[in-house]
Motif scaffolding. Sequence first.
Motif, PDB file in Angstrom:
ATOM      1  N   ALA A 193      27.889 -72.081  35.988  1.00 18.10           N
ATOM      2  CA  ALA A 193      29.119 -71.292  36.071  1.00 18.10           C
ATOM      3  C   ALA A 193      29.739 -71.037  34.701  1.00 18.10           C
ATOM      4  N   ASP A 194      29.315 -71.792  33.680  1.00 15.37           N
ATOM      5  CA  ASP A 194      29.885 -71.574  32.350  1.00 15.37           C
ATOM      6  C   ASP A 194      28.976 -70.710  31.482  1.00 15.37           C
ATOM      7  N   ASP A 195      27.873 -70.252  32.041  1.00 16.99           N
ATOM      8  CA  ASP A 195      26.880 -69.545  31.230  1.00 16.99           C
ATOM      9  C   ASP A 195      26.447 -68.224  31.875  1.00 16.99           C
ATOM     10  N   SER A 196      26.595 -68.150  33.175  1.00 17.18           N
ATOM     11  CA  SER A 196      26.199 -66.981  33.982  1.00 17.18           C
ATOM     12  C   SER A 196      24.721 -66.613  33.810  1.00 17.18           C
ATOM     13  N   LEU A 197      24.386 -65.347  34.031  1.00 18.92           N
ATOM     14  CA  LEU A 197      22.976 -64.946  34.063  1.00 18.92           C
ATOM     15  C   LEU A 197      22.346 -64.992  32.669  1.00 18.92           C
ATOM     16  N   MET A 198      21.222 -65.672  32.579  1.00 19.94           N
ATOM     17  CA  MET A 198      20.499 -65.799  31.319  1.00 19.94           C
ATOM     18  C   MET A 198      19.069 -65.293  31.542  1.00 19.94           C
ATOM     19  N   PRO A 199      18.306 -65.089  30.446  1.00 21.51           N
ATOM     20  CA  PRO A 199      16.961 -64.518  30.605  1.00 21.51           C
ATOM     21  C   PRO A 199      16.110 -65.175  31.694  1.00 21.51           C
ATOM     22  N   GLN A 200      16.074 -66.497  31.713  1.00 18.27           N
ATOM     23  CA  GLN A 200      15.210 -67.120  32.725  1.00 18.27           C
ATOM     24  C   GLN A 200      15.780 -67.008  34.132  1.00 18.27           C
ATOM     25  N   ALA A 210       9.292 -60.947  43.862  1.00 16.30           N
ATOM     26  CA  ALA A 210       7.884 -60.553  43.953  1.00 16.30           C
ATOM     27  C   ALA A 210       7.201 -61.308  45.086  1.00 16.30           C
ATOM     28  N   ALA A 211       7.636 -62.539  45.324  1.00 15.06           N
ATOM     29  CA  ALA A 211       7.022 -63.346  46.382  1.00 15.06           C
ATOM     30  C   ALA A 211       7.666 -63.070  47.738  1.00 15.06           C
ATOM     31  N   LYS A 212       8.703 -62.235  47.737  1.00 16.47           N
ATOM     32  CA  LYS A 212       9.451 -61.922  48.961  1.00 16.47           C
ATOM     33  C   LYS A 212       9.972 -63.189  49.645  1.00 16.47           C
ATOM     34  N   VAL A 213      10.423 -64.121  48.828  1.00 17.73           N
ATOM     35  CA  VAL A 213      10.994 -65.370  49.343  1.00 17.73           C
ATOM     36  C   VAL A 213      12.514 -65.217  49.353  1.00 17.73           C
ATOM     37  N   PRO A 214      13.155 -65.538  50.468  1.00 15.98           N
ATOM     38  CA  PRO A 214      14.618 -65.398  50.487  1.00 15.98           C
ATOM     39  C   PRO A 214      15.276 -66.294  49.441  1.00 15.98           C
ATOM     40  N   MET A 215      16.351 -65.766  48.843  1.00 13.72           N
ATOM     41  CA  MET A 215      17.029 -66.495  47.766  1.00 13.72           C
ATOM     42  C   MET A 215      18.409 -66.960  48.200  1.00 13.72           C
ATOM     43  N   ILE A 216      18.784 -68.119  47.703  1.00 13.05           N
ATOM     44  CA  ILE A 216      20.169 -68.581  47.818  1.00 13.05           C
ATOM     45  C   ILE A 216      20.605 -68.896  46.393  1.00 13.05           C
ATOM     46  N   VAL A 217      21.769 -68.402  45.983  1.00 13.84           N
ATOM     47  CA  VAL A 217      22.234 -68.701  44.636  1.00 13.84           C
ATOM     48  C   VAL A 217      23.161 -69.907  44.680  1.00 13.84           C
ATOM     49  N   ALA A 218      22.865 -70.904  43.844  1.00 13.84           N
ATOM     50  CA  ALA A 218      23.757 -72.049  43.690  1.00 13.84           C
ATOM     51  C   ALA A 218      24.443 -71.902  42.347  1.00 13.84           C
ATOM     52  N   ILE A 219      25.761 -71.650  42.378  1.00 16.36           N
ATOM     53  CA  ILE A 219      26.502 -71.585  41.113  1.00 16.36           C
ATOM     54  C   ILE A 219      26.878 -73.010  40.767  1.00 16.36           C
ATOM     55  N   ASN A 220      26.258 -73.535  39.724  1.00 16.97           N
ATOM     56  CA  ASN A 220      26.386 -74.959  39.397  1.00 16.97           C
ATOM     57  C   ASN A 220      27.441 -75.194  38.307  1.00 16.97           C
ATOM     58  N   LYS A 221      27.784 -76.443  38.129  1.00 14.61           N
ATOM     59  CA  LYS A 221      28.724 -76.907  37.095  1.00 14.61           C
ATOM     60  C   LYS A 221      30.142 -76.401  37.349  1.00 14.61           C
ATOM     61  N   ILE A 222      30.529 -76.259  38.630  1.00 13.29           N
ATOM     62  CA  ILE A 222      31.882 -75.768  38.906  1.00 13.29           C
ATOM     63  C   ILE A 222      32.943 -76.808  38.561  1.00 13.29           C
ATOM     64  N   ASP A 223      32.493 -78.032  38.230  1.00 16.96           N
ATOM     65  CA  ASP A 223      33.462 -79.055  37.807  1.00 16.96           C
ATOM     66  C   ASP A 223      33.979 -78.808  36.389  1.00 16.96           C
ATOM     67  N   LEU A 224      33.267 -77.992  35.617  1.00 15.61           N
ATOM     68  CA  LEU A 224      33.681 -77.768  34.227  1.00 15.61           C
ATOM     69  C   LEU A 224      34.938 -76.893  34.158  1.00 15.61           C
ATOM     70  N   PRO A 225      35.856 -77.219  33.230  1.00 16.14           N
ATOM     71  CA  PRO A 225      37.081 -76.408  33.132  1.00 16.14           C
ATOM     72  C   PRO A 225      36.784 -74.947  32.790  1.00 16.14           C
ATOM     73  N   GLN A 226      35.712 -74.721  32.028  1.00 13.37           N
ATOM     74  CA  GLN A 226      35.423 -73.336  31.623  1.00 13.37           C
ATOM     75  C   GLN A 226      34.553 -72.596  32.648  1.00 13.37           C
ATOM     76  N   ALA A 227      34.326 -73.227  33.809  1.00 13.65           N
ATOM     77  CA  ALA A 227      33.496 -72.587  34.832  1.00 13.65           C
ATOM     78  C   ALA A 227      34.129 -71.280  35.298  1.00 13.65           C
ATOM     79  N   ASP A 228      33.304 -70.255  35.442  1.00 13.89           N
ATOM     80  CA  ASP A 228      33.809 -68.955  35.878  1.00 13.89           C
ATOM     81  C   ASP A 228      32.870 -68.373  36.946  1.00 13.89           C
ATOM     82  N   PRO A 229      32.943 -68.923  38.164  1.00 14.13           N
ATOM     83  CA  PRO A 229      32.026 -68.473  39.221  1.00 14.13           C
ATOM     84  C   PRO A 229      32.165 -66.988  39.545  1.00 14.13           C
ATOM     85  N   GLU A 230      33.380 -66.450  39.381  1.00 14.18           N
ATOM     86  CA  GLU A 230      33.574 -65.024  39.691  1.00 14.18           C
ATOM     87  C   GLU A 230      32.731 -64.151  38.768  1.00 14.18           C
TER      88      GLU A 230
END
Length: 513
Positions: A193-200, A210-230
């Motif tokens: 949550a403090d870094d958002s989308l990165m190359p990897q 590509a594998a057609k596997v369903p995805m669930i996104v886990a926004i991690n590190k929401i405990d950090l004060p600088q976390a910005d899930p939005e």
Amino acid sequence: SKVRIYTLAKDLGVENHKMLEILDGLGVSYKSVSSTIEEDTVELIKEILAEEAAAAAAQPAQAETSSQRATPAPSSGAQAPSAPPSSQGAGAQTAVTEAPAATATADEVPHRAPVVTIMGHVDHGKTSLLDYIRKTKVAAKEAGGITQHVGAFEAKTSKGRIVFIDTPGHEAFTTIRARGANVADIAIIVIAADDSLMPQTREAIAHAQAAKVPMIVAINKIDLPQADPEKVKTDLTQLNLVPEEYGGDLVVVPVSAKTGEGVEDLLEYISLTAEIEDLRADPKGKFSGVIIEGKVDKQAGVLATVMVQEGTLHVGDFLVVGENYGKIKAMTDSAGARIKEAGPSTPVQILGFSTVPASGEKVQSAKNEHAAREVIATRVDVRRDEENARNRRRGPRTLEDIMGPVGELRTVNLILRADTQGSVEAIQGILARKESEDININVMLAGIGAPTEGDVLLASTAGAQILCFSVTPSAGVAKVAESKGVEIKAYRIIYEMIDEVDRLIKGNIEPVF
Ligand code: GDP
């Protein structure tokens, strides 16, 4: 007013996949169980269910099946009630006129637990999340409790068993896929949550897509004060992945691998997704499995972790992997306990191979040693024939190899690599305008920086070509590409690159024999 499919399913007391079957029958399109449907459709569904209930009441045999279906899914694949005797099932099918026959057949194969993989950018918390789940959801079987890493583990949750692949990252995922096997049913994309989308992160998403596997996104590190899930959610929207709360279908769960906040929710969403996917496997069927990892242990010898996908493994069974075979001398589950047999969606560590099998290799069973040797002899023959054929027509792939037969909608699969985000966007802009009625340009992944080994694996499984602008592959990556027959072309001038794409589209590439 509109209503979400899963909400309606809950209100009406039917399983999600039953709801999707009805919608399919009505020809109503939806993306997932969190899609919304119109009120008219809701009324239609209620009518259909009422009719089915009436038909079921008239047919005692079917009534039993229907009431079974109305109850929630069994908590775990392993504990799912075994299939009713087939004669009874067949009788019910022929007796019923209205009820869908396919449903009755599917019911005979029990549910199985989902297999989940965790991917995402480095340092976003993949390992921490796996550790937290292991710590809280795996019962330590021995004093000391440190179980060794076997490549997968089973978590026991309130909603049933969930199997996690223990090697995070998309390389492991695609290595397995590159050998033609699919192990994961669901991909968790971890985004800090403090870094958002990165190359990897983008790479991981491309691999899951590509594998057609369903995805669930886990926004991690929401405990950090600088976390910005939005910000993470907004950034995802730009990749055309729209979170549910913004009206899309992407399940996004805020978590902290440090405090454990949200992890229960994540596990629930995994179970919900698994239920929608309606994962089933027959423990009584013919065995098939996949190697998760293999290694040599100084004391024990060769150890291999196999994921059982279909059927049941027993100590003493003969297994064939590639051109080798082995007899199972001993088996342990992922918590290190000795077991005698293992059913679908169970990772087991096996002692009994003489050579180390590679991850992603398919595993079959054979009746006895003689049968195992015969399977291998056939494989050796097939491989030699293929090698000979390949040597006879060596040379680069032709246009049709890349794009499929002329006259159909042809897809050019591309992986783009460039030096800056600006160039990536510029190239994508130009490519988008090149699409036409019969050419579909599918940019599987557009990333910044040199192509990686992961890209090569993705390209080789998807039949894609890698185009680089102002970046070049490392010698190591170029070598892997050559061995996999993947073409990597590097350009310094954008229009030369576009010319190449034009040649691909117009079919001006001279076939070379
Ligand atoms: P990986 O490279 O994706 O496997 O990431 P790791 O699990 O190794 O985590 C990278 C760093 O982030 C480590 O220092 C972790 O302690 C830290 N970390 C992981 N998850 C969380 C979290 O939820 N909150 C905080 N504050 N730190 C975390």
